[in-house]
Write a protein that holds these residues in place. Structure first.
Motif, PDB file in Angstrom:
ATOM      1  N   LYS A  85      23.818 -32.440 -13.763  1.00 23.96           N
ATOM      2  CA  LYS A  85      22.891 -33.233 -12.955  1.00 23.96           C
ATOM      3  C   LYS A  85      21.812 -33.851 -13.835  1.00 23.96           C
ATOM      4  N   LEU A  86      21.733 -33.389 -15.098  1.00 24.91           N
ATOM      5  CA  LEU A  86      20.731 -33.893 -16.035  1.00 24.91           C
ATOM      6  C   LEU A  86      21.253 -35.031 -16.905  1.00 24.91           C
ATOM      7  N   SER A  87      22.568 -35.097 -17.081  1.00 22.85           N
ATOM      8  CA  SER A  87      23.179 -36.158 -17.885  1.00 22.85           C
ATOM      9  C   SER A  87      24.319 -36.784 -17.086  1.00 22.85           C
ATOM     10  N   LYS A  88      24.230 -38.070 -16.824  1.00 24.57           N
ATOM     11  CA  LYS A  88      25.232 -38.755 -15.998  1.00 24.57           C
ATOM     12  C   LYS A  88      26.618 -38.795 -16.632  1.00 24.57           C
ATOM     13  N   ASP A 149      23.043 -23.556 -13.946  1.00 17.34           N
ATOM     14  CA  ASP A 149      21.701 -23.239 -13.466  1.00 17.34           C
ATOM     15  C   ASP A 149      20.865 -24.524 -13.495  1.00 17.34           C
ATOM     16  N   ALA A 150      19.664 -24.466 -12.938  1.00 15.78           N
ATOM     17  CA  ALA A 150      18.829 -25.664 -12.793  1.00 15.78           C
ATOM     18  C   ALA A 150      18.506 -26.336 -14.121  1.00 15.78           C
ATOM     19  N   LEU A 155      26.258 -21.637 -17.741  1.00 17.17           N
ATOM     20  CA  LEU A 155      27.392 -22.010 -16.902  1.00 17.17           C
ATOM     21  C   LEU A 155      27.920 -20.730 -16.269  1.00 17.17           C
ATOM     22  N   TYR A 156      28.082 -20.752 -14.957  1.00 19.14           N
ATOM     23  CA  TYR A 156      28.604 -19.600 -14.227  1.00 19.14           C
ATOM     24  C   TYR A 156      29.911 -19.987 -13.563  1.00 19.14           C
TER      25      TYR A 156
END
Length: 170
Positions: A85-88, A149-150, A155-156
């Motif tokens: 969600k941080l890198s397109k 995670d946020a 990575l889970y």
């Protein structure tokens, strides 16, 4: 806008559609046997897989370019991936070390076979696929439900083989 993908099966051509809040539905991909998809949060890309003569082909489709970045030699299915969600242009995927001949994705969904996965980073800005982790082969880790995670430091995922929860620092 949401994406809709037909139920995948090696025996049927699949289609993916965009559906807007105004009710307009447009075909995004189609006529692909065994199509499974995972679209990026910005709707710019989709990781997809297709059935191919007892195997799988996989890649990322870029909607703005109408082009595909193929996972050459590293086929997987989108259910084993998660978009950043941080890198397109970044996703993380579990990729089976081997894929036996089967009817994909049907046989995997039914539990007739399982994989031993490794974790890769997909970077579309390069474009490249980079091995991050070789998971322990003796543990038979078949990744499902990956999530970040946020801060995207971890990575889970769930191991489909025994439903145990795993976490990795990335």
């Amino acid at each position: 806008t949401i994406t809709l993908t037909t139920k995948p099966s090696y025996a049927a051509s699949g289609f993916m559609y965009f559906l807007t809040t105004s009710g307009v539905m447009t075909k995004a991909l189609g006529d692909i046997p065994g199509l499974t998809t995972l679209t990026s949060p910005n709707l710019g890309y989709t990781i997809y897989s297709a059935s191919n003569n007892g195997g799988v082909t996989a890649g990322v489709y870029d909607f703005s370019k109408g082009a595909t970045f193929a996972f050459t030699g590293k086929p997987t299915i989108p259910e084993k991936c998660v978009w950043s969600k941080l890198s397109k242009t970044t996703a993380y995927c579990a990729v089976p070390s081997t894929m036996p001949i089967a009817n994909y994705p049907d046989d995997w969904y039914k539990g007739s076979l399982s994989f031993v996965d490794n974790i890769y980073k997909v970077d579309l800005s390069l474009p490249a696929i980079q091995l991050l982790y070789s998971l322990p082969a003796n543990q038979n880790i078949d990744v499902i439900n990956p999530f970040l995670d946020a801060k995207e430091e971890n990575l889970y995922f769930t191991n489909k083989t025994d439903y145990s929860l795993w976490g990795l620092t990335i």
